[in-house]
Write an enzyme that holds these catalytic residues in place. Structure first.
Site, PDB file in Angstrom:
ATOM      1  N   ASN A 150       1.006  -2.909  10.935  1.00  0.00           N
ATOM      2  CA  ASN A 150       0.261  -3.816  11.834  1.00  0.00           C
ATOM      3  C   ASN A 150       1.118  -4.439  12.929  1.00  0.00           C
ATOM      4  O   ASN A 150       0.644  -4.635  14.045  1.00  0.00           O
ATOM      5  CB  ASN A 150      -0.488  -4.880  11.030  1.00  0.00           C
ATOM      6  CG  ASN A 150       0.427  -5.776  10.252  1.00  0.00           C
ATOM      7  OD1 ASN A 150       1.454  -5.334   9.724  1.00  0.00           O
ATOM      8  ND2 ASN A 150       0.092  -7.041  10.179  1.00  0.00           N
ATOM      9  N   GLU A 248       6.084  -9.220   0.443  1.00  0.00           N
ATOM     10  CA  GLU A 248       5.177  -9.930   1.368  1.00  0.00           C
ATOM     11  C   GLU A 248       3.885  -9.122   1.405  1.00  0.00           C
ATOM     12  O   GLU A 248       3.858  -8.023   1.953  1.00  0.00           O
ATOM     13  CB  GLU A 248       5.793  -9.999   2.765  1.00  0.00           C
ATOM     14  CG  GLU A 248       7.097 -10.758   2.848  1.00  0.00           C
ATOM     15  CD  GLU A 248       6.956 -12.214   2.527  1.00  0.00           C
ATOM     16  OE1 GLU A 248       5.840 -12.756   2.648  1.00  0.00           O
ATOM     17  OE2 GLU A 248       7.961 -12.817   2.127  1.00  0.00           O
ATOM     18  N   CYS A 282      -1.479 -10.211   9.205  1.00  0.00           N
ATOM     19  CA  CYS A 282      -1.643 -10.722   7.838  1.00  0.00           C
ATOM     20  C   CYS A 282      -1.968 -12.212   7.845  1.00  0.00           C
ATOM     21  O   CYS A 282      -2.489 -12.739   6.879  1.00  0.00           O
ATOM     22  CB  CYS A 282      -0.375 -10.458   7.040  1.00  0.00           C
ATOM     23  SG  CYS A 282       1.084 -11.079   7.887  1.00  0.00           S
ATOM     24  N   GLU A 461      10.853 -14.936   3.098  1.00  0.00           N
ATOM     25  CA  GLU A 461      11.732 -14.420   4.136  1.00  0.00           C
ATOM     26  C   GLU A 461      12.027 -15.570   5.096  1.00  0.00           C
ATOM     27  O   GLU A 461      11.549 -16.673   4.925  1.00  0.00           O
ATOM     28  CB  GLU A 461      11.026 -13.277   4.882  1.00  0.00           C
ATOM     29  CG  GLU A 461      10.698 -12.098   3.988  1.00  0.00           C
ATOM     30  CD  GLU A 461      10.138 -10.897   4.745  1.00  0.00           C
ATOM     31  OE1 GLU A 461       9.205 -11.083   5.547  1.00  0.00           O
ATOM     32  OE2 GLU A 461      10.635  -9.785   4.530  1.00  0.00           O
TER      33      GLU A 461
HETATM   34  P1  NAD Z   1       0.665  -0.333   2.618  1.00  0.00           P
HETATM   35  O1  NAD Z   1       0.962  -1.093   1.384  1.00  0.00           O
HETATM   36  O2  NAD Z   1      -0.288   0.774   2.557  1.00  0.00           O
HETATM   37  O3  NAD Z   1       2.004   0.299   3.226  1.00  0.00           O
HETATM   38  C1  NAD Z   1       3.139  -0.489   3.522  1.00  0.00           C
HETATM   39  C2  NAD Z   1       4.376   0.372   3.432  1.00  0.00           C
HETATM   40  O4  NAD Z   1       4.566   0.772   2.074  1.00  0.00           O
HETATM   41  C3  NAD Z   1       4.291   1.667   4.242  1.00  0.00           C
HETATM   42  O5  NAD Z   1       5.533   1.940   4.822  1.00  0.00           O
HETATM   43  C4  NAD Z   1       3.940   2.689   3.171  1.00  0.00           C
HETATM   44  O6  NAD Z   1       4.332   3.993   3.498  1.00  0.00           O
HETATM   45  C5  NAD Z   1       4.740   2.175   1.989  1.00  0.00           C
HETATM   46  N1  NAD Z   1       4.270   2.635   0.670  1.00  0.00           N
HETATM   47  C6  NAD Z   1       3.045   3.082   0.319  1.00  0.00           C
HETATM   48  N2  NAD Z   1       3.026   3.429  -0.971  1.00  0.00           N
HETATM   49  C7  NAD Z   1       4.270   3.192  -1.464  1.00  0.00           C
HETATM   50  C8  NAD Z   1       4.879   3.334  -2.744  1.00  0.00           C
HETATM   51  N3  NAD Z   1       4.211   3.803  -3.794  1.00  0.00           N
HETATM   52  N4  NAD Z   1       6.168   2.967  -2.885  1.00  0.00           N
HETATM   53  C9  NAD Z   1       6.862   2.456  -1.849  1.00  0.00           C
HETATM   54  N5  NAD Z   1       6.344   2.326  -0.612  1.00  0.00           N
HETATM   55  C10 NAD Z   1       5.066   2.672  -0.413  1.00  0.00           C
HETATM   56  O7  NAD Z   1       0.246  -1.419   3.687  1.00  0.00           O
HETATM   57  P2  NAD Z   1      -0.257  -1.170   5.163  1.00  0.00           P
HETATM   58  O8  NAD Z   1      -1.660  -0.636   5.101  1.00  0.00           O
HETATM   59  O9  NAD Z   1       0.776  -0.425   5.925  1.00  0.00           O
HETATM   60  O10 NAD Z   1      -0.274  -2.642   5.747  1.00  0.00           O
HETATM   61  C11 NAD Z   1      -1.351  -3.518   5.646  1.00  0.00           C
HETATM   62  C12 NAD Z   1      -1.110  -4.533   4.551  1.00  0.00           C
HETATM   63  O11 NAD Z   1       0.113  -5.227   4.781  1.00  0.00           O
HETATM   64  C13 NAD Z   1      -2.173  -5.591   4.502  1.00  0.00           C
HETATM   65  O12 NAD Z   1      -2.520  -5.826   3.166  1.00  0.00           O
HETATM   66  C14 NAD Z   1      -1.486  -6.813   5.093  1.00  0.00           C
HETATM   67  O13 NAD Z   1      -2.004  -8.050   4.681  1.00  0.00           O
HETATM   68  C15 NAD Z   1      -0.101  -6.620   4.609  1.00  0.00           C
HETATM   69  N6  NAD Z   1       0.843  -7.391   5.406  1.00  0.00           N
HETATM   70  C16 NAD Z   1       1.424  -8.485   4.851  1.00  0.00           C
HETATM   71  C17 NAD Z   1       2.301  -9.250   5.598  1.00  0.00           C
HETATM   72  C18 NAD Z   1       2.984 -10.458   5.024  1.00  0.00           C
HETATM   73  O14 NAD Z   1       3.895 -10.948   5.651  1.00  0.00           O
HETATM   74  N7  NAD Z   1       2.590 -10.942   3.871  1.00  0.00           N
HETATM   75  C19 NAD Z   1       2.578  -8.877   6.918  1.00  0.00           C
HETATM   76  C20 NAD Z   1       1.947  -7.760   7.438  1.00  0.00           C
HETATM   77  C21 NAD Z   1       1.080  -7.009   6.681  1.00  0.00           C
END
Ligand code: NAD
Length: 480
Positions: A150, A248, A282, A461
């Site tokens: 995002n 996060e 997020c 963080e």
């Molecule tokens: P996602 O969990 O699908 O992917 C995030 C990352 O994790 C990607 O690089 C992905 O390739 C990797 N990943 C996927 N499966 C994995 C596994 N089994 N092991 C290790 N890595 C793996 O999330 P997304 O769709 O890319 O992002 C959206 C989500 O992120 C939303 O839920 C949003 O709220 C959250 N988010 C949270 C914050 C925060 O600061 N809390 C900030 C931004 C986004």
């Protein structure tokens, strides 16, 4: 077609598999780049390079490390236009947003930790028994950084910068959906003189590259930002290996609007906290609770303003909402609008895929959507949608709105709008979120702890929190 390469041991290299994955431009729906389909073999190479580089990087004087990170920051600034364009094409976000928020913030992340590392100090504890303890904080070694789509470069650099500043070597994985600016960062790191192996970027899928990073025995800490389910999976893998973890995760953030707020300021900001980056931040506030005396006025003004928002080509200067990140994500967000209707919700505006003419006619756009008439505990109001979809709901009492606000499994951020100082403090204290904004939103001081409670994450963080996470504390007790 732009060829993306892994960045391992200072070299841009192809994946061992020789396979590539299509990367789409969400605003046109077309494939525009190829991503290395890496696997554990690439992660092993990256980890080996990082391990070799660790002795040198961790013993490099702070001032020299700082200078290299400052150079990276300066080069990000110098390449602002190129990086912003890449981010906009890759993610679908308005170019203007990438130019004013994403890329400048990535530069700030490096700048902040480049200067921070020069001032990082640890505690000492004097004992009357004639002894002194001091806390020795050494870098951990090789750490893994995994980030989402995002805010691609913004969140990628938010992890990498403190990890490097603290003296670690990094194996990093950006989202496979938005890899382009991380790829461009690898070129910048080379230009800035970052020694080979200090930062390694392995591109590919989460269940291959991400999983391999999480499982690798020599990667002893993982900093992850992404979805809650992915976070749980990473925690399951990492816990028996006793890795240090910072997670996060997702959110379902409430905005609490009291009748005594500064109405104009609130309305202007709520437009942003609802729809900035197509609602894919997020920290966006997707559940909007409004005190009853101003509910009808707010509803009318909010709907009116939302109808005027321009959904369009992200490269056009006056576009306010660009494309959402993928077709799959568009369908997921729209399925929540259907769910909301089934749950009794009334769509006040939006609710459909938006069509943008010209070169973006096949792009994945969604109309900014406002829904009312739902209960606080229905699925629409409990599950993360992560798109330009918000719900509005009236409330009468402070205890009632606190119950609504705290009712979800998430606890990332919340926003409170009131001119009553006593109430602001009281409500801020009662909200179960890691971040509370009063009369503002997304106002960020990088020194402050950043992170969520409950299913929104573990650890914080930002500021010294990140420097502490990326170092191992050792107590040294000296009796004299
Ligand atoms: P996602 O969990 O699908 O992917 C995030 C990352 O994790 C990607 O690089 C992905 O390739 C990797 N990943 C996927 N499966 C994995 C596994 N089994 N092991 C290790 N890595 C793996 O999330 P997304 O769709 O890319 O992002 C959206 C989500 O992120 C939303 O839920 C949003 O709220 C959250 N988010 C949270 C914050 C925060 O600061 N809390 C900030 C931004 C986004």
């Amino acid at each position: 077609m732009t060829p993306i390469a892994n960045y391992i041991n200072g070299q841009l290299v192809a994946p061992v598999s020789g396979q590539y994955i299509d990367i789409y431009n969400p605003s046109t729906g077309e494939v525009y780049a190829k991503l290395p389909d890496s696997d554990e073999r690439d992660v092993n190479r990256a980890t080996e390079a990082a391990q070799k580089a660790f002795a040198g990087w961790s013993s490099t004087p702070a001032e020299k490390r700082s200078k290299i990170l400052l150079k990276i920051s300066a080069l990000i600034e110098k390449n602002l236009d190129k990086l912003a364009m890449a981010e906009s094409v890759d993610n679908g976000k308005p170019l203007k947003l990438a130019k004013t928020v994403d890329i400048p913030r990535a530069a700030s992340n490096f700048y902040f930790y480049a200067t921070g590392l020069m001032h990082f100090a640890s505690e000492s504890h004097y004992m009357e028994e004639g002894a002194i303890n001091y806390t020795l904080r050494k870098p951990i070694g090789v750490v893994g950084c995994i980030s989402p789509w995002n805010l691609p470069l913004y969140l990628f650099s938010w992890k990498i910068a403190p990890a490097l500043a603290a003296g670690n070597c990094v194996v990093a994985k950006p989202s496979e959906i938005t890899p382009m600016t991380a790829f461009l960062l690898s070129e910048i790191c080379t230009e800035a003189g970052l020694p080979p192996g200090v930062l390694n970027i392995v591109h590919g899928l989460g269940n291959k590259v991400g999983q391999a990073i999480t499982e690798h025995p020599l990667i002893t800490a993982i900093s992850f930002t992404g979805g809650t389910l992915t976070g749980a999976s990473i925690a399951r893998t990492a816990a028996p290996l006793f890795k240090k973890l910072s997670l996060e995760l997702g959110g379902k953030n409430p905005a609490l609007i009291f009748a005594d707020c500064n109405y104009e300021k609130m309305l202007k900001t709520v437009m942003l906290s609802s729809f900035a980056n197509q609602g894919q931040i997020c920290l966006c506030g997707s559940r909007i609770f409004v005190e009853r005396p101003i509910y009808e006025k707010f509803k009318k003004d909010f709907v009116e303003k939302t109808k005027k928002l321009k959904v369009g080509d992200p490269l056009e200067e006056d576009t306010q909402l660009g494309a959402v990140v993928s077709e799959q994500h568009m369908n997921k967000v729209l399925s929540y609008v259907e769910l909301a209707k089934q749950e009794g919700g009334n769509v006040l505006t939006g609710g459909k895929r938006a069509t943008v003419s010209g070169r973006c006619k096949n792009g994945w756009f969604i109309e900014p959507t406002i829904i009312e008439g739902l209960s606080f505990d229905c699925r629409t109001n409990q599950e993360e949608i992560f798109g330009p979809v918000v719900t509005i709901m009236p409330f009468d009492k402070e205890e009632e709105v606190l119950q609504y606000a705290n009712s979800t499994p998430y606890g990332l951020a919340s926003t409170v709008w009131t001119e009553n100082l006593t109430r602001a403090h009281r409500v801020a204290g009662e909200l179960k979120t890691g971040i509370v904004w009063v009369n503002c939103w997304l106002l960020r001081d990088l020194r402050t702890p950043f992170g969520g409670m409950k299913n929104s994450g573990v650890g914080r963080e930002g500021g010294w929190e990140a420097m502490r996470f990326f170092t191992e504390a050792k107590n040294v007790c000296i009796k004299y």
